[in-house]
Design a protein around this motif. Structure first.
Motif, PDB file in Angstrom:
ATOM      1  N   LYS A  42      -5.161   6.396  15.800  1.00  0.00           N
ATOM      2  CA  LYS A  42      -4.671   5.040  15.538  1.00  0.00           C
ATOM      3  C   LYS A  42      -3.546   5.074  14.505  1.00  0.00           C
ATOM      4  N   GLU A  43      -2.775   4.008  14.496  1.00  0.00           N
ATOM      5  CA  GLU A  43      -1.711   3.894  13.504  1.00  0.00           C
ATOM      6  C   GLU A  43      -2.306   3.553  12.138  1.00  0.00           C
ATOM      7  N   ARG A  44      -1.574   3.918  11.120  1.00  0.00           N
ATOM      8  CA  ARG A  44      -1.984   3.563   9.761  1.00  0.00           C
ATOM      9  C   ARG A  44      -1.956   2.049   9.602  1.00  0.00           C
ATOM     10  N   GLU A  45      -2.945   1.534   8.889  1.00  0.00           N
ATOM     11  CA  GLU A  45      -2.987   0.095   8.657  1.00  0.00           C
ATOM     12  C   GLU A  45      -3.285  -0.184   7.190  1.00  0.00           C
ATOM     13  N   ALA A  46      -2.858  -1.351   6.763  1.00  0.00           N
ATOM     14  CA  ALA A  46      -3.112  -1.756   5.386  1.00  0.00           C
ATOM     15  C   ALA A  46      -4.545  -2.231   5.240  1.00  0.00           C
ATOM     16  N   VAL A  47      -5.099  -1.986   4.077  1.00  0.00           N
ATOM     17  CA  VAL A  47      -6.425  -2.494   3.723  1.00  0.00           C
ATOM     18  C   VAL A  47      -6.285  -3.554   2.647  1.00  0.00           C
ATOM     19  N   SER A  48      -5.603  -3.207   1.562  1.00  0.00           N
ATOM     20  CA  SER A  48      -5.385  -4.157   0.480  1.00  0.00           C
ATOM     21  C   SER A  48      -4.130  -3.759  -0.277  1.00  0.00           C
ATOM     22  N   CYS A  49      -3.563  -4.729  -0.977  1.00  0.00           N
ATOM     23  CA  CYS A  49      -2.292  -4.489  -1.664  1.00  0.00           C
ATOM     24  C   CYS A  49      -2.216  -5.411  -2.871  1.00  0.00           C
ATOM     25  N   SER A  50      -1.830  -4.854  -4.009  1.00  0.00           N
ATOM     26  CA  SER A  50      -1.653  -5.656  -5.210  1.00  0.00           C
ATOM     27  C   SER A  50      -0.221  -5.532  -5.692  1.00  0.00           C
ATOM     28  N   GLU A  51       0.348  -6.644  -6.108  1.00  0.00           N
ATOM     29  CA  GLU A  51       1.709  -6.653  -6.605  1.00  0.00           C
ATOM     30  C   GLU A  51       1.785  -7.458  -7.894  1.00  0.00           C
ATOM     31  N   THR A  52       2.797  -7.142  -8.708  1.00  0.00           N
ATOM     32  CA  THR A  52       2.966  -7.845  -9.967  1.00  0.00           C
ATOM     33  C   THR A  52       4.367  -8.412 -10.069  1.00  0.00           C
ATOM     34  N   ASN A  53       4.464  -9.531 -10.785  1.00  0.00           N
ATOM     35  CA  ASN A  53       5.762 -10.114 -11.105  1.00  0.00           C
ATOM     36  C   ASN A  53       6.137  -9.788 -12.557  1.00  0.00           C
ATOM     37  N   GLY A  54       5.363  -8.877 -13.117  1.00  0.00           N
ATOM     38  CA  GLY A  54       5.592  -8.496 -14.504  1.00  0.00           C
ATOM     39  C   GLY A  54       4.644  -9.183 -15.462  1.00  0.00           C
ATOM     40  N   ARG A  55       3.974 -10.230 -14.947  1.00  0.00           N
ATOM     41  CA  ARG A  55       3.034 -10.947 -15.807  1.00  0.00           C
ATOM     42  C   ARG A  55       1.630 -10.969 -15.216  1.00  0.00           C
ATOM     43  N   THR A  56       1.545 -11.224 -13.954  1.00  0.00           N
ATOM     44  CA  THR A  56       0.240 -11.307 -13.302  1.00  0.00           C
ATOM     45  C   THR A  56       0.230 -10.454 -12.050  1.00  0.00           C
ATOM     46  N   LYS A  58      -1.339 -10.039  -8.074  1.00  0.00           N
ATOM     47  CA  LYS A  58      -1.903 -10.760  -6.946  1.00  0.00           C
ATOM     48  C   LYS A  58      -2.306  -9.748  -5.894  1.00  0.00           C
ATOM     49  N   THR A  59      -3.476  -9.958  -5.321  1.00  0.00           N
ATOM     50  CA  THR A  59      -3.997  -9.005  -4.342  1.00  0.00           C
ATOM     51  C   THR A  59      -4.123  -9.644  -2.979  1.00  0.00           C
ATOM     52  N   TYR A  60      -3.757  -8.894  -1.969  1.00  0.00           N
ATOM     53  CA  TYR A  60      -3.833  -9.330  -0.585  1.00  0.00           C
ATOM     54  C   TYR A  60      -4.774  -8.394   0.166  1.00  0.00           C
ATOM     55  N   TYR A  61      -5.392  -8.912   1.218  1.00  0.00           N
ATOM     56  CA  TYR A  61      -6.302  -8.122   2.032  1.00  0.00           C
ATOM     57  C   TYR A  61      -5.988  -8.292   3.507  1.00  0.00           C
ATOM     58  N   ALA A  62      -6.199  -7.220   4.267  1.00  0.00           N
ATOM     59  CA  ALA A  62      -6.131  -7.328   5.717  1.00  0.00           C
ATOM     60  C   ALA A  62      -7.278  -8.204   6.204  1.00  0.00           C
ATOM     61  N   ASP A  63      -7.055  -8.930   7.280  1.00  0.00           N
ATOM     62  CA  ASP A  63      -8.081  -9.838   7.799  1.00  0.00           C
ATOM     63  C   ASP A  63      -9.382  -9.100   8.113  1.00  0.00           C
ATOM     64  N   SER A  64      -9.255  -7.860   8.550  1.00  0.00           N
ATOM     65  CA  SER A  64     -10.431  -7.108   8.989  1.00  0.00           C
ATOM     66  C   SER A  64     -11.379  -6.742   7.847  1.00  0.00           C
ATOM     67  N   VAL A  65     -10.894  -6.845   6.606  1.00  0.00           N
ATOM     68  CA  VAL A  65     -11.750  -6.438   5.477  1.00  0.00           C
ATOM     69  C   VAL A  65     -12.017  -7.577   4.506  1.00  0.00           C
ATOM     70  N   LEU A 109       3.976  -5.291   3.409  1.00  0.00           N
ATOM     71  CA  LEU A 109       3.216  -4.048   3.513  1.00  0.00           C
ATOM     72  C   LEU A 109       1.904  -4.241   4.257  1.00  0.00           C
ATOM     73  N   ILE A 110       1.289  -5.409   4.095  1.00  0.00           N
ATOM     74  CA  ILE A 110       0.052  -5.682   4.831  1.00  0.00           C
ATOM     75  C   ILE A 110       0.337  -5.680   6.334  1.00  0.00           C
ATOM     76  N   ARG A 111       1.495  -6.167   6.711  1.00  0.00           N
ATOM     77  CA  ARG A 111       1.833  -6.220   8.143  1.00  0.00           C
ATOM     78  C   ARG A 111       2.292  -4.881   8.693  1.00  0.00           C
ATOM     79  N   ASN A 112       3.033  -4.095   7.883  1.00  0.00           N
ATOM     80  CA  ASN A 112       3.643  -2.874   8.431  1.00  0.00           C
ATOM     81  C   ASN A 112       2.891  -1.600   8.086  1.00  0.00           C
ATOM     82  N   GLY A 113       1.725  -1.735   7.453  1.00  0.00           N
ATOM     83  CA  GLY A 113       0.924  -0.551   7.173  1.00  0.00           C
ATOM     84  C   GLY A 113       1.470   0.342   6.076  1.00  0.00           C
TER      85      GLY A 113
END
Length: 130
Positions: A42-56, A58-65, A109-113
């Motif tokens: 299978k192709e690589r897929e995203a599970v979760s991703c966290s990003e910062t704006n320098g202050r806070t 934010k975490t995103y999750y794939a629908d499957s998890v 990144l969640i969409r493109n793995g």
């Protein structure tokens, strides 16, 4: 930048695991860090991703998890974690930690793995089987 994952194991369906990723750089130095997985054939897929704006952060999750996996971090230890509960055989994969030192939007990144992330760990195997 060096990333080292650990915590993968063989677990029964319904079980739990906690993965760890240790980074050689501080959270002050990267903008985005995430967990990705690749199952055989299978192709690589995203599970979760966290990003910062320098202050806070934010975490995103794939629908499957969503609702089963939780990403967290201990910036003092340069570590990020992936708590996984209610695992099922479809979660079987090699799990990778990856990061970028320049802004890399998690919504992409969640969409493109994870295409475009600069640094990847060697992966840790998670196998969910009776």
């Amino acid at each position: 930048v060096r990333l080292v994952e650990s915590g993968g194991d063989l677990v029964q369906p319904g079980g739990s695991l906690r993965l760890s990723c240790t980074s050689s750089v501080s959270a002050r130095d990267y903008y985005t860090i995430g967990w990705f997985r690749q199952a055989p054939g299978k192709e690589r897929e995203a599970v979760s991703c966290s990003e910062t704006n320098g202050r806070t952060w934010k975490t995103y999750y794939a629908d499957s998890v969503k609702g089963r996996f939780t990403m967290s971090s201990d910036h003092a230890k340069n570590e990020v974690y992936l708590e996984m509960i209610n695992l099922n055989p479809e979660d079987t994969a090699v799990y990778y930690c990856a990061t970028a030192l320049s802004p890399a939007p998690c919504v992409v990144l969640i969409r493109n793995g994870g295409v475009g992330l600069d640094y990847w760990g060697q992966g840790t195997q998670v196998t969910v089987s009776p």
